[in-house]
Design a protein around this motif. Structure first.
Motif, PDB file in Angstrom:
ATOM      1  N   GLU A 269       0.820  -1.222   0.000  1.00  0.00           N
ATOM      2  CA  GLU A 269       0.000   0.000   0.000  1.00  0.00           C
ATOM      3  C   GLU A 269       0.850   1.267   0.000  1.00  0.00           C
ATOM      4  N   GLY A 270       2.154   1.131   0.180  1.00  0.00           N
ATOM      5  CA  GLY A 270       3.020   2.302   0.231  1.00  0.00           C
ATOM      6  C   GLY A 270       2.796   3.158   1.468  1.00  0.00           C
ATOM      7  N   VAL A 271       2.525   2.490   2.589  1.00  0.00           N
ATOM      8  CA  VAL A 271       2.286   3.231   3.842  1.00  0.00           C
ATOM      9  C   VAL A 271       3.496   3.070   4.755  1.00  0.00           C
ATOM     10  N   LEU A 272       4.017   4.191   5.286  1.00  0.00           N
ATOM     11  CA  LEU A 272       5.130   4.092   6.226  1.00  0.00           C
ATOM     12  C   LEU A 272       4.585   4.235   7.638  1.00  0.00           C
ATOM     13  N   VAL A 273       4.746   3.161   8.454  1.00  0.00           N
ATOM     14  CA  VAL A 273       4.266   3.233   9.836  1.00  0.00           C
ATOM     15  C   VAL A 273       5.457   3.421  10.765  1.00  0.00           C
ATOM     16  N   THR A 274       5.179   3.902  11.957  1.00  0.00           N
ATOM     17  CA  THR A 274       6.254   4.110  12.948  1.00  0.00           C
ATOM     18  C   THR A 274       5.918   3.356  14.222  1.00  0.00           C
ATOM     19  N   ASP A 275       6.888   3.334  15.143  1.00  0.00           N
ATOM     20  CA  ASP A 275       6.707   2.711  16.467  1.00  0.00           C
ATOM     21  C   ASP A 275       6.137   1.309  16.384  1.00  0.00           C
ATOM     22  N   LEU A 276       6.620   0.562  15.396  1.00  0.00           N
ATOM     23  CA  LEU A 276       6.124  -0.806  15.246  1.00  0.00           C
ATOM     24  C   LEU A 276       6.710  -1.683  16.341  1.00  0.00           C
ATOM     25  N   ARG A 277       5.845  -2.422  17.011  1.00  0.00           N
ATOM     26  CA  ARG A 277       6.316  -3.233  18.119  1.00  0.00           C
ATOM     27  C   ARG A 277       5.537  -4.541  18.160  1.00  0.00           C
ATOM     28  N   ALA A 278       6.295  -5.637  18.240  1.00  0.00           N
ATOM     29  CA  ALA A 278       5.656  -6.930  18.430  1.00  0.00           C
ATOM     30  C   ALA A 278       5.588  -7.189  19.923  1.00  0.00           C
ATOM     31  N   GLY A 279       4.483  -7.715  20.405  1.00  0.00           N
ATOM     32  CA  GLY A 279       4.318  -7.884  21.841  1.00  0.00           C
ATOM     33  C   GLY A 279       3.834  -6.586  22.439  1.00  0.00           C
ATOM     34  N   ARG A 280       3.893  -6.515  23.778  1.00  0.00           N
ATOM     35  CA  ARG A 280       3.333  -5.357  24.458  1.00  0.00           C
ATOM     36  C   ARG A 280       4.406  -4.681  25.294  1.00  0.00           C
ATOM     37  N   SER A 281       4.272  -3.394  25.433  1.00  0.00           N
ATOM     38  CA  SER A 281       5.170  -2.721  26.379  1.00  0.00           C
ATOM     39  C   SER A 281       4.557  -2.860  27.765  1.00  0.00           C
ATOM     40  N   LEU A 282       5.359  -2.588  28.769  1.00  0.00           N
ATOM     41  CA  LEU A 282       4.831  -2.675  30.128  1.00  0.00           C
ATOM     42  C   LEU A 282       3.686  -1.680  30.309  1.00  0.00           C
ATOM     43  N   GLU A 283       3.816  -0.535  29.626  1.00  0.00           N
ATOM     44  CA  GLU A 283       2.759   0.466  29.717  1.00  0.00           C
ATOM     45  C   GLU A 283       1.438  -0.055  29.147  1.00  0.00           C
ATOM     46  N   ASP A 284       1.521  -0.786  28.013  1.00  0.00           N
ATOM     47  CA  ASP A 284       0.304  -1.377  27.444  1.00  0.00           C
ATOM     48  C   ASP A 284      -0.333  -2.321  28.453  1.00  0.00           C
ATOM     49  N   VAL A 285       0.528  -3.147  29.052  1.00  0.00           N
ATOM     50  CA  VAL A 285       0.029  -4.113  30.030  1.00  0.00           C
ATOM     51  C   VAL A 285      -0.650  -3.379  31.181  1.00  0.00           C
ATOM     52  N   PHE A 286       0.041  -2.347  31.627  1.00  0.00           N
ATOM     53  CA  PHE A 286      -0.458  -1.575  32.767  1.00  0.00           C
ATOM     54  C   PHE A 286      -1.821  -0.959  32.450  1.00  0.00           C
ATOM     55  N   LEU A 287      -1.921  -0.347  31.263  1.00  0.00           N
ATOM     56  CA  LEU A 287      -3.188   0.295  30.904  1.00  0.00           C
ATOM     57  C   LEU A 287      -4.283  -0.750  30.671  1.00  0.00           C
ATOM     58  N   ASP A 288      -3.900  -1.900  30.102  1.00  0.00           N
ATOM     59  CA  ASP A 288      -4.882  -2.981  29.941  1.00  0.00           C
ATOM     60  C   ASP A 288      -5.427  -3.415  31.294  1.00  0.00           C
ATOM     61  N   LEU A 289      -4.531  -3.499  32.255  1.00  0.00           N
ATOM     62  CA  LEU A 289      -4.916  -4.032  33.558  1.00  0.00           C
ATOM     63  C   LEU A 289      -5.676  -3.018  34.408  1.00  0.00           C
ATOM     64  N   THR A 290      -5.273  -1.754  34.296  1.00  0.00           N
ATOM     65  CA  THR A 290      -5.826  -0.766  35.226  1.00  0.00           C
ATOM     66  C   THR A 290      -6.745   0.233  34.533  1.00  0.00           C
ATOM     67  N   GLY A 291      -6.922   0.119  33.211  1.00  0.00           N
ATOM     68  CA  GLY A 291      -7.822   1.013  32.501  1.00  0.00           C
ATOM     69  C   GLY A 291      -7.184   2.352  32.208  1.00  0.00           C
ATOM     70  N   THR A 292      -7.853   3.153  31.407  1.00  0.00           N
ATOM     71  CA  THR A 292      -7.276   4.431  30.988  1.00  0.00           C
ATOM     72  C   THR A 292      -7.919   5.611  31.698  1.00  0.00           C
ATOM     73  N   GLU A 293      -8.842   5.301  32.591  1.00  0.00           N
ATOM     74  CA  GLU A 293      -9.518   6.386  33.301  1.00  0.00           C
ATOM     75  C   GLU A 293      -8.527   7.090  34.238  1.00  0.00           C
ATOM     76  N   VAL A 294      -8.571   8.429  34.222  1.00  0.00           N
ATOM     77  CA  VAL A 294      -7.648   9.180  35.077  1.00  0.00           C
ATOM     78  C   VAL A 294      -8.098   9.098  36.534  1.00  0.00           C
ATOM     79  N   ARG A 295      -7.142   8.811  37.429  1.00  0.00           N
ATOM     80  CA  ARG A 295      -7.474   8.675  38.848  1.00  0.00           C
ATOM     81  C   ARG A 295      -7.395  10.008  39.542  1.00  0.00           C
ATOM     82  N   THR A 296      -8.226  10.149  40.552  1.00  0.00           N
ATOM     83  CA  THR A 296      -8.168  11.405  41.300  1.00  0.00           C
ATOM     84  C   THR A 296      -7.604  11.152  42.682  1.00  0.00           C
TER      85      THR A 296
END
Lengths: 296, 253
Positions: A269-296
C-alpha cells in the motif's frame, strides 16, 4: 531456606469507609529488585508504610525478612526512603546524612556517598534550601547509609532530572548486585522495565498482576504501530483495531507471520508506519490491567 | 562513577546506644542554637528583660530590684526553652515527617526523648550562666543552696511535659501560635515581670501556674534562702501530670 524480603498475605487496610488494601497478596524475593506499580491511590504507599512498621494492618499477614514489620530488630536491617520529607529543615545535608549514619555500626562513608549522588557542593546547605531533586537524593542516601539488607524506596526518582535519575538507577543496580533486596514503588514504566526483576501491579488495593517484565509483556500475536488515520488493513486471520486514532493493534495468528503480513501490506500500500512493536510494552500491560480512566 | 563490587554489601547493625544519644543530642543542640527565633526567645529576651526591668523602675517591687527579677527571669528562661522552644520544634518535626522517619531507624524512641531532654538542659545551663552573670554584674546577691537544681529540674520536666503535649498533638503553625501565646500570658501572670500581689485575690490561683511556682520558688530560695514546699509540690504535680498525659496523647506524625 531464608525468608522472602517481603511477604504480604491477604492484607487489608481500611480508612473509615474506604478500603485502601483489599486482600492484597504478593511476595518480593531476597536479593531482587521488585517494583510495585499502580495508578495514584492504588495503595502502593499504604502497603509500603505497613511493611515499614508505620501503620498496623487491619487484617492479613505481613512478614519483612521473616519478621513482623514492627519488630525492633528490623530497624538496622531495613532502609526506608519515604515519598517526601523526613529531614530536619535546619540541618545541613552533610549533617543530616552523618546523623543517620551515626545510628549504625558500620555505615557507608558519608562524604563518598554525598559525592556519588552529586551532593558534595550542597553538603553545607540546610535541608529546607535544597531543591526537590536534591532532597530526594539525600533521602535516598539516608535510606542506604546504614548498609541495610532491604530497602523500601517510595517513588525514588519522582521529580529527578535525567542525570540524577541515572545516578539513582546505578545505585539500585549496585544494591542488587551486592545482594540487597529492593522494593520500590513507581509509576514510571521505563523505570520498572529497566530496573525490576519482578513487577507487582496493584489497583484499588488488589493485586492485578505479578511476574517478571518479560512474563508480563509476553504477548504473542500482537502487533502495534502508529500510522496515518483511517487505514483499512485486510489481513487474513487477524483483527485490526484503531484506538486512539492513528494507533493500530493487530491481533491474531502467530507473531512472526503476523509481523510479515503487516509489513507486506504496508509495502504493497506504500504506507510508512512508525513505532512498530511486536508484543506489548509494560505500559500497554499496565493500561490494559488498570484502565485508561484518570485517577483522582 | 561506578560502585565497587561489594561496597554496598549488607552489614546491618545498630550503633551503641551511647553513640546514638551523643549524635542525636548534638543534632538537637545544633538546631536550637542555630534557629534565630529560638535564640531570641531563650537568650536575648530574658537577658534584655532582666536588664530593662532592673534599670528602669516602671514595675515597683519590694526589696532590691535585681534580687526580685533574676529568679523571675530564670523561670522565664526555663519556660522558653523547655516549653515554648520544645513545643514549636516538636510540632514542626512532626509536620515535616522527621519524627516518623526517625522511627524507621535504629534510634530508640527513649533515646530520642533523652536527647531532647539533654539538649534542653544544656541550653538551660547556657541561659542560667548568662543570666546569673548579668545579674551579678547588676549587683545581684543570691542566697540559697543546691535545692535550686531540684527546682530547675522539676520546672524543666513540668514545662517539657506541657511542651510535648502541645507539640505532640497540634500542627506546626498552630503549635507556634499557641506556644507563643501561652508564653506571653505566663510571662505576665507568672510572677516574672509583675509581683503576684499586683493581681489581688487572683494571686491565690495564679501561684499554682508552673511559671509562678517556679519563679516564686526560685525567688524565695535565692532571695531569702527558704524552700517553699507548696511550689515544689505544685511543680511536681505539673511535671507528672503533663508528662503522663503527653505520653498518652503524643502523636509521632
Amino acid at each position: 531456606m531464608t525468608a522472602a524480603a517481603l511477604e504480604v498475605v491477604d492484607l487489608v487496610k481500611r480508612y473509615g469507609d474506604r478500603t485502601a488494601l483489599d486482600s492484597l497478596s504478593f511476595t518480593a524475593a531476597r536479593g531482587k529488585v521488585t517494583a510495585l506499580l499502580g495508578p495514584n491511590g492504588a495503595g502502593k504507599t499504604t502497603t509500603v508504610e505497613i511493611a515499614e512498621g508505620f501503620w498496623p494492618a487491619d487484617a492479613g499477614i505481613v512478614r519483612v525478612l521473616g519478621l513482623g514489620p514492627r519488630d525492633r530488630s528490623l530497624r538496622p536491617r531495613v532502609g526506608v526512603m519515604p515519598q517526601s520529607g523526613g529531614g530536619y529543615p535546619g540541618l545541613r545535608a552533610g549533617e543530616l546524612l552523618a546523623l543517620f549514619a551515626s545510628f549504625h555500626r558500620e555505615p557507608l562513608d558519608v562524604p563518598d556517598l554525598l559525592e556519588r549522588l552529586g551532593l558534595t557542593e550542597h553538603a553545607r546547605t540546610p535541608f529546607r534550601r535544597l531543591s526537590g531533586g536534591q532532597q530526594q537524593r539525600l533521602s535516598l542516601a539516608m535510606a542506604v547509609v546504614g548498609r541495610p539488607e532491604l530497602v523500601f524506596l517510595d517513588e525514588p526518582t519522582a521529580g529527578l532530572d535525567p542525570q540524577a535519575r541515572r545516578a539513582t538507577w546505578d545505585l539500585i543496580d549496585a544494591l542488587r548486585r551486592d545482594g540487597v533486596s529492593v522494593l520500590l514503588t513507581t509509576h514510571l514504566m521505563d523505570e520498572a522495565e529497566q530496573l525490576a526483576d519482578a513487577v507487582v501491579v496493584i489497583d484499588h488495593g488488589r493485586l492485578v498482576a505479578a511476574g517478571t517484565v518479560a512474563e508480563l509483556t509476553a504477548g504473542d500475536g500482537q502487533i502495534r504501530f502508529r500510522g496515518p488515520v483511517g487505514l483499512t488493513l485486510a489481513l487474513e486471520g487477524a483483527t485490526v483495531s484503531e484506538r486512539p486514532a492513528g494507533c493500530y493493534l493487530v491481533e491474531g495468528g502467530s507473531g512472526p507471520q503476523l509481523l510479515a503480513a503487516v509489513t507486506a501490506w504496508c509495502a504493497t500500500e506504500g504506507v510508512l508506519v512508525t513505532d512498530l512493536r511486536a508484543g506489548r510494552s509494560l505500559e500497554d500491560v499496565f493500561l490494559d490491567l488498570t484502565g485508561t480512566e484518570v485517577r483522582t | 562513577m561506578s560502585w565497587a563490587a561489594g561496597s554496598l554489601a549488607p552489614r546491618p547493625a545498630a550503633a551503641p546506644v551511647g553513640a546514638m544519644l551523643r549524635a542525636q543530642t548534638r543534632a538537637e543542640l545544633t538546631l536550637s542554637l542555630r534557629n534565630g527565633e529560638q535564640v531570641l526567645l531563650t537568650l536575648i529576651i530574658p537577658v534584655g528583660l532582666l536588664v530593662v526591668l532592673t534599670l528602669v523602675p516602671f514595675v515597683s517591687v519590694v526589696g532590691r530590684r535585681v534580687d526580685f527579677f533574676v529568679p523571675g527571669v530564670l523561670s522565664l528562661a526555663i519556660m522558653s526553652s523547655a516549653f515554648t522552644g520544645q513545643a514549636i520544634a516538636t510540632g514542626f518535626e512532626r509536620q515535616y515527617g522527621v519524627l516518623k522517619r526517625l522511627g524507621a531507624t535504629p534510634l530508640p524512641r527513649a533515646v530520642l526523648l533523652a536527647a531532647k531532654t539533654l539538649s534542653v538542659l544544656l541550653v538551660e545551663l547556657l541561659q542560667l550562666l548568662l543570666i546569673c552573670a548579668v545579674g551579678l554584674a547588676l549587683g545581684w546577691h543570691p542566697h540559697g543552696d543546691a535545692t535550686v537544681v531540684l527546682l530547675v529540674v522539676l520546672g524543666t520536666f513540668a514545662f517539657s511535659g506541657l511542651g510535648l503535649l502541645l507539640g505532640g498533638t497540634l500542627r506546626g503553625l498552630t503549635t507556634l501560635a499557641a506556644a507563643n501565646l501561652v508564653w506571653f500570658v505566663l510571662l505576665l501572670l507568672g510572677g516574672v515581670v509583675f509581683p503576684l500581689s499586683e493581681y489581688g485575690a487572683f494571686a491565690d490561683v495564679l501561684r499554682y501556674l508552673p511559671t509562678a511556682a517556679l519563679s516564686d520558688g526560685l525567688r524565695q530560695l535565692l532571695q531569702h534562702g527558704q524552700l517553699i514546699g507548696r511550689d515544689l509540690l505544685s511543680l511536681a504535680v505539673w511535671a507528672t501530670g503533663s508528662l503522663a498525659v503527653a505520653a498518652k496523647v503524643f502523636r509521632w506524625e
